[in-house]
Design a protein around this motif. Structure first.
Motif, mmCIF file in Angstrom:
data_model
loop_
_atom_site.group_PDB
_atom_site.id
_atom_site.type_symbol
_atom_site.label_atom_id
_atom_site.label_comp_id
_atom_site.label_asym_id
_atom_site.label_seq_id
_atom_site.Cartn_x
_atom_site.Cartn_y
_atom_site.Cartn_z
ATOM 1 N N SER A 233 8.469 13.371 60.939
ATOM 2 C CA SER A 233 7.010 13.452 60.991
ATOM 3 C C SER A 233 6.396 12.091 60.687
ATOM 4 C CB SER A 233 6.503 14.475 59.970
ATOM 5 O OG SER A 233 5.100 14.375 59.829
ATOM 6 N N GLU A 234 5.331 11.766 61.415
ATOM 7 C CA GLU A 234 4.606 10.519 61.141
ATOM 8 C C GLU A 234 3.648 10.715 59.976
ATOM 9 O OE1 GLU A 234 1.595 8.836 63.903
ATOM 10 O OE2 GLU A 234 3.032 7.230 64.290
ATOM 11 N N ASN A 235 3.488 11.966 59.542
ATOM 12 C CA ASN A 235 2.528 12.263 58.480
ATOM 13 C C ASN A 235 3.151 12.350 57.098
ATOM 14 O OD1 ASN A 235 0.344 12.379 60.292
ATOM 15 N ND2 ASN A 235 0.988 14.431 60.925
ATOM 16 N N SER A 261 -3.360 6.950 59.014
ATOM 17 C CA SER A 261 -4.683 7.200 58.419
ATOM 18 C C SER A 261 -4.792 6.753 56.962
ATOM 19 C CB SER A 261 -5.012 8.692 58.518
ATOM 20 O OG SER A 261 -4.025 9.430 57.805
ATOM 21 N N LEU A 262 -3.660 6.484 56.306
ATOM 22 C CA LEU A 262 -3.700 6.105 54.884
ATOM 23 C C LEU A 262 -3.605 4.601 54.649
ATOM 24 C CD1 LEU A 262 -1.425 8.749 53.089
ATOM 25 C CD2 LEU A 262 -3.915 8.641 53.140
ATOM 26 N N VAL A 263 -3.294 3.838 55.694
ATOM 27 C CA VAL A 263 -3.013 2.414 55.511
ATOM 28 C C VAL A 263 -4.190 1.677 54.870
ATOM 29 C CG1 VAL A 263 -2.506 0.233 56.684
ATOM 30 C CG2 VAL A 263 -1.308 2.324 57.366
ATOM 31 N N ARG A 264 -5.385 1.908 55.372
ATOM 32 C CA ARG A 264 -6.534 1.166 54.861
ATOM 33 C C ARG A 264 -6.850 1.534 53.414
ATOM 34 N NH1 ARG A 264 -9.138 -3.313 54.011
ATOM 35 N NH2 ARG A 264 -11.398 -3.114 53.949
ATOM 36 N N SER A 265 -6.703 2.806 53.038
ATOM 37 C CA SER A 265 -6.993 3.180 51.650
ATOM 38 C C SER A 265 -5.970 2.541 50.703
ATOM 39 C CB SER A 265 -7.051 4.698 51.470
ATOM 40 O OG SER A 265 -5.783 5.275 51.615
ATOM 41 N N VAL A 266 -4.706 2.500 51.118
ATOM 42 C CA VAL A 266 -3.681 1.848 50.289
ATOM 43 C C VAL A 266 -3.961 0.349 50.198
ATOM 44 C CG1 VAL A 266 -1.232 1.199 50.203
ATOM 45 C CG2 VAL A 266 -1.887 3.583 50.591
ATOM 46 N N GLU A 267 -4.400 -0.238 51.301
ATOM 47 C CA GLU A 267 -4.725 -1.664 51.283
ATOM 48 C C GLU A 267 -5.847 -1.950 50.282
ATOM 49 O OE1 GLU A 267 -5.451 -5.314 54.411
ATOM 50 O OE2 GLU A 267 -6.197 -3.327 54.984
ATOM 51 N N ARG A 268 -6.899 -1.140 50.292
ATOM 52 C CA ARG A 268 -8.014 -1.351 49.369
ATOM 53 C C ARG A 268 -7.573 -1.166 47.923
ATOM 54 N NH1 ARG A 268 -11.274 1.956 53.229
ATOM 55 N NH2 ARG A 268 -10.878 3.626 51.735
#
Length: 395
Positions: A233-235, A261-268
């Motif tokens: 799964s990619e999720n 979908s989670l990459v940007r939140s982890v980056e922040r």
């Protein structure tokens, strides 16, 4: 009166928060006790901590050395692009998966990955299922972040893994928001088959339960090949690290493979919590992938250690242990000798000079019947340990 007022004020100002009231990671306390014995001139065999005795790959050390001539500066929050690309390529080489480097976030070991994953995946109060026995900081980090760990008992009947049925039963009792799985697992060293893992992920995702797969012991598989949850799964959020297979514990470097979908939140989160991961460790980690021959030789050493223990411990008196599939752990049942694994481990350290970790660290329910042995040391030490344990249990 005035004295009491000052005391009350000091308490209000200086009392630690309730969220910080997590139990100690007991293995660190065992290490300290072993160090005291060594300071007194005793020779202790260290089987308490999950730490490779071997150094980082030569390629990694040489790359770090060369990097010292340039400024060691901040990197991008998600990590050096070249390292992220190299980690993504690794999934192609080992698992035949095409992974977008954009989904990779570099972290301070798997520990940093847990904090970022839990914060980006879960709201306050989220209930997250984890296997019991399991790695203690899972529970402790979740608790400190205001989430609720939900321990799902495992046993011989389910080959010491969470099943879809067990997950659903817990979810029906009170809804779960998350599931954390580990294969090979700590403290058991037991693995899930690809089928078991893919079925569990499918069941969880059908219920809207977010899945994290801790794959820190990948590369150290003996009974059968470890499969990554990313294949199913990619999720799924996958966590891995350079600490175990690549022998880079103290470099504090790991990674997350994230749903897009989670990459940007982890980056922040990473920008704010850490700015970036140590640059020197990132340079070394990228070069570590070129040292796989060296690391495979280390793995063969563990395999020999595993053979020494699985063949030698039954004759020494420890004849019941969980399937020793991967990682470098043997989780032994000591209930013949004691129903207090902390006391058993303390006596084994003081009297036989073998340091191991009591099961109560990993399992608040049945851990008093188990001790975890780490076999990341040398073959000579493993043979010595078998002899010492035999003589101690049969004196």
């Amino acid at each position: 009166g005035a004295g009491r007022m000052m005391l009350d004020q000091a308490r209000r100002l200086l009392a630690p928060s309730r969220r910080s009231d997590v139990p100690p990671f007991m293995v660190m306390d065992v290490m300290a006790a072993a160090a005291r014995l060594e300071a007194a001139g005793r020779h202790v065999i260290h089987m308490e901590v999950g730490q490779p005795a071997a150094p980082a790959p030569r390629t990694a050390i040489e790359a770090a050395r060369a990097a010292l001539d340039r400024p060691i500066a901040y990197t991008e929050a998600l990590g050096l692009p070249s390292l992220r690309a190299r980690i993504a390529r690794h999934y192609g080489e080992v698992h035949n998966l095409a992974i977008d480097p954009e989904r990779v976030a570099v972290t301070t070991g798997s520990s940093g990955a847990f904090v970022l994953a839990f914060l980006s995946l879960f709201e306050l109060g989220a209930r997250v299922a984890i296997a019991n026995p399991g790695y203690p900081p899972y529970r402790h980090i979740l608790t400190a972040l205001g989430c609720e760990p939900v321990l799902i008992p495992t046993s011989d009947a389910t080959r010491w893994a969470i099943t879809g049925a067990a997950l659903i039963a817990a979810h029906r009792e009170k809804p779960l928001q998350g599931l954390l799985v580990a294969s090979p697992a700590n403290p058991t060293g037991t693995m899930m088959s690809g089928d078991a893992l893919s079925q569990l992920i499918a069941v969880a995702q059908a219920e809207g339960i977010r899945v994290i797969s801790d794959e820190i012991y990948h590369g150290l598989d003996y009974a059968f090949p470890a499969e990554t949850a990313a294949a199913f799964s990619e999720n799924v959020t996958v966590i891995n690290s350079f600490s175990k297979y690549f022998c880079m514990t103290g470099w504090r470097i790991g990674w997350l493979l994230l749903p897009p979908s989670l990459v940007r939140s982890v980056e922040r989160l990473q920008q704010n919590l850490a700015i970036s991961v140590p640059a020197l460790s990132q340079v070394a980690a990228q070069a570590a992938f070129d040292g796989r021959d060296e690391m495979d030789a280390v793995k063969h050493g563990y395999e020999e250690n595993r053979r020494i223990l699985t063949q030698g411990l039954p004759g020494a008196g420890l004849d019941k242990f969980l399937p020793v599939d991967g990682a470098f752990y043997l989780y032994a049942d000591i209930s013949r000798y004691s129903d207090d694994s902390f006391d058993f481990a303390s006596r084994m350290l003081q009297e036989a000079h073998v340091a191991a970790t009591p099961g109560v660290d990993f399992d608040p329910v049945d851990g008093r019947h188990f001790v975890r042995f780490s076999y990341a040391g040398s073959a000579a030490e493993m043979r010595d340990a078998v002899t010492r344990i035999h003589d101690w249990l049969n004196r």
